[in-house]
Structure formats: C-alpha cells, structure tokens
Design an enzyme around this catalytic site. Structure first.
Site, PDB file in Angstrom:
ATOM      1  N   GLY A 233       0.844  -1.194   0.000  1.00 15.71           N
ATOM      2  CA  GLY A 233       0.000   0.000   0.000  1.00 15.71           C
ATOM      3  C   GLY A 233       0.875   1.237   0.000  1.00 15.71           C
TER       4      GLY A 233
ATOM      5  N   GLN B 207       3.230   9.877   1.368  1.00 16.53           N
ATOM      6  CA  GLN B 207       4.521   9.179   1.447  1.00 16.53           C
ATOM      7  C   GLN B 207       5.442   9.545   0.279  1.00 16.53           C
ATOM      8  OE1 GLN B 207       2.518   5.193   2.347  1.00 16.53           O
ATOM      9  NE2 GLN B 207       4.428   4.996   3.475  1.00 16.53           N
TER      10      GLN B 207
ATOM     11  N   CYS C 102       6.044  -0.322   7.469  1.00 22.00           N
ATOM     12  CA  CYS C 102       5.694   0.886   6.721  1.00 22.00           C
ATOM     13  C   CYS C 102       6.896   1.314   5.909  1.00 22.00           C
ATOM     14  CB  CYS C 102       5.284   2.004   7.683  1.00 22.00           C
ATOM     15  SG  CYS C 102       4.815   3.525   6.847  1.00 22.00           S
ATOM     16  N   LEU C 103       6.669   1.654   4.655  1.00 20.08           N
ATOM     17  CA  LEU C 103       7.774   2.073   3.791  1.00 20.08           C
ATOM     18  C   LEU C 103       8.420   3.366   4.297  1.00 20.08           C
ATOM     19  CD1 LEU C 103       6.120   1.261   0.351  1.00 20.08           C
ATOM     20  CD2 LEU C 103       7.924  -0.038   1.526  1.00 20.08           C
TER      21      LEU C 103
ATOM     22  N   HIS D 217      -4.319   1.401   7.888  1.00 13.87           N
ATOM     23  CA  HIS D 217      -2.930   1.892   7.965  1.00 13.87           C
ATOM     24  C   HIS D 217      -2.745   3.062   6.984  1.00 13.87           C
ATOM     25  CE1 HIS D 217       1.622   1.085   7.903  1.00 13.87           C
ATOM     26  NE2 HIS D 217       1.447   1.851   6.847  1.00 13.87           N
ATOM     27  N   GLU D 218      -3.265   2.887   5.754  1.00 12.79           N
ATOM     28  CA  GLU D 218      -3.100   3.952   4.740  1.00 12.79           C
ATOM     29  C   GLU D 218      -3.905   5.189   5.118  1.00 12.79           C
ATOM     30  OE1 GLU D 218      -0.759   3.420   2.979  1.00 12.79           O
ATOM     31  OE2 GLU D 218      -0.677   1.240   3.016  1.00 12.79           O
TER      32      GLU D 218
ATOM     33  N   HIS E  21      -2.176   7.487   7.394  1.00 17.45           N
ATOM     34  CA  HIS E  21      -1.217   8.392   6.737  1.00 17.45           C
ATOM     35  C   HIS E  21      -1.899   9.692   6.313  1.00 17.45           C
ATOM     36  CE1 HIS E  21       2.510   6.098   6.423  1.00 17.45           C
ATOM     37  NE2 HIS E  21       1.884   5.040   5.942  1.00 17.45           N
TER      38      HIS E  21
HETATM   39  O1  GNR Z   1       4.034  -2.691   2.621  1.00 15.93           O
HETATM   40  C1  GNR Z   1       3.358  -2.523   3.648  1.00 15.93           C
HETATM   41  N1  GNR Z   1       3.018  -3.607   4.392  1.00 15.93           N
HETATM   42  C2  GNR Z   1       2.089  -3.579   5.414  1.00 15.93           C
HETATM   43  C3  GNR Z   1       2.007  -4.690   6.258  1.00 15.93           C
HETATM   44  C4  GNR Z   1       1.085  -4.719   7.280  1.00 15.93           C
HETATM   45  C5  GNR Z   1       0.232  -3.646   7.470  1.00 15.93           C
HETATM   46  C6  GNR Z   1       0.321  -2.531   6.658  1.00 15.93           C
HETATM   47  C7  GNR Z   1       1.233  -2.503   5.627  1.00 15.93           C
HETATM   48  S1  GNR Z   1       1.299  -1.118   4.571  1.00 15.93           S
HETATM   49  C8  GNR Z   1       2.971  -1.159   4.069  1.00 15.93           C
HETATM   50  C9  GNR Z   1       3.249  -0.111   3.012  1.00 15.93           C
HETATM   51  C10 GNR Z   1       3.059   1.269   3.603  1.00 15.93           C
HETATM   52  O2  GNR Z   1       3.862   1.824   4.301  1.00 15.93           O
HETATM   53  N2  GNR Z   1       1.929   1.856   3.366  1.00 15.93           N
HETATM   54  O3  GNR Z   1       1.656   3.065   3.912  1.00 15.93           O
HETATM   55 NI    NI Z   2       2.781   3.102   5.759  1.00 14.65          NI
END
Ligand code: GNR
Ligand code: NI
Length: 188
Positions: A46, A51, A113-114, A155-156, A159
């Site tokens: 995601g 980001q 998270c990236l 999670h997204e 952000h």
């Molecule tokens: O790549 C991602 N893996 C992930 C694993 C578990 C819960 C959420 C994520 S999102 C993350 C990519 C990212 O940072 N998205 O904002």
């Molecule tokens: Ni993230």
C-alpha cells in the site's frame, strides 16, 4: 511514469493532514500511476500520496503483487539478465476514502511501513470496516473490507491524518523502534 522518493521518519511532511481531492484530472491519474510504480518497486502492499510528498487524500493498495507458484520470467535491464516472478496484480485506488462502521472486534497484524523501513510491530485495529471512496473519475463506491485489506486500508488512512503505525505503540516501544532505525541507518 516515474518512481518517486518515499519520505521516511522523521520527515515532518509525514505528519501533514492531507486535503480532499476535488479535481479528477490527468494530474491525478499521473500521481496514481507513479504511486503504483513506486509501491511495486519498494516493494509494498500500500502507499498513501503523502509518502511521496503529495498531501492529497489518495491511496493505492495491491495485496497480491506476486504469485509464488508462477514460473520465473527472464528480462533484461541495466545490461544484465534478471529473473522475476510474474505478477498477478490487483491494483486498487481509493480517493477521499472514509471509514464507516468499524467492527468492535479487533485484529492484530504485524505491520511495517515504507516510511519506517525495517521496523515491524503488532498493531490492533478493527477487524472489519466499510469504506466509502471515490475512483479516478470521481464516482462514489462503498465496499466491506476484511482481513489484511481492512488492516491495510486503515494503515493507509492513518497516513492521510499524519499518523504512522508506530504512533499506535506505547511510548517505550515507539522509542525503541526509532532507536533501532537510527542504528540500522548508522550501520548502512
Ligand atoms: O508494505 C506494507 N506492508 C504492510 C504490512 C502490514 C500492514 C500494513 C502494511 S502497509 C505497508 C506499506 C506502507 O507503508 N503503506 O503506507
Ligand atoms: Ni505506511
């Protein structure tokens, strides 16, 4: 299309509250194409626009970038031969997403998270939710989310409010995670 730079903690731009998209134009389509290219390259499942430094309420998700059973495919770039797993892509775009009726029941996933590279921690979130969102043409949709998709979209959406998964941890665990990241960076 272009791979864009992914912002990492402690970049203050990650704390921005992103603004709604009001114009569904070619610039939005370019942003989304670049976000997919950046996410697949990373790789991640995601990515939120903030980001890559764009404070707009836009998310891309693909939970299934790779098919582990597929035959590797040969390709050439950088003057070298590479083998890649063929990808079964399920790209999803969410513009101006809103969460409706999150479940009382929680689910725990180990999140990453990236923007917080190489740090992983368990986070509890509502196990299911309904999401109302717009597509690239501005058309409104609603969809029930479960499992990893429910976790990922929450999670997204965090952000978009300037919140990172580490903000859901205790202060001690968050500080430990950030210290570990500092150490990893020093070693690199
Ligand atoms: O790549 C991602 N893996 C992930 C694993 C578990 C819960 C959420 C994520 S999102 C993350 C990519 C990212 O940072 N998205 O904002
Ligand atoms: Ni993230």
């Amino acid at each position: 299309m272009a791979i864009r730079e992914i912002l990492e903690v402690p970049d203050p731009r990650l704390k921005t509250v992103s603004s709604p998209v009001t114009v569904f134009d070619a610039e939005l389509k370019t942003l989304v194409a670049d976000m997919f290219e950046t996410m697949y390259d990373a790789p991640g499942i995601g990515l939120a626009a903030i980001q890559v430094g764009v404070p707009s309420r836009v998310l891309v998700i693909d939970l299934q970038p790779d098919d582990p059973d597929a035959e590797p495919e040969e390709c050439h770039h950088d003057g070298h031969k590479h083998f890649h797993q063929p990808t079964i892509r399920q790209p999803r775009v969410f513009v101006n997403p809103e969460i409706l009726d999150p479940a009382d029941e929680l689910a725990t996933y180990q999140e990453g998270c990236l923007s917080v590279p190489e740090i992983y921690a368990d986070v509890d979130r509502p196990a299911t939710c309904r999401v109302r969102y717009q597509d690239l043409d501005g058309k409104v949709h609603e969809e029930d989310m479960t499992g990893l998709m429910a976790t990922c979209i929450q999670h997204e959406m965090d952000h978009l409010e300037g919140v990172l998964f580490i903000d859901h941890l205790s202060r001690l665990k968050r500080q430990m995670a950030l210290k570990k990241l500092q150490k990893l960076r020093q070693a690199a």
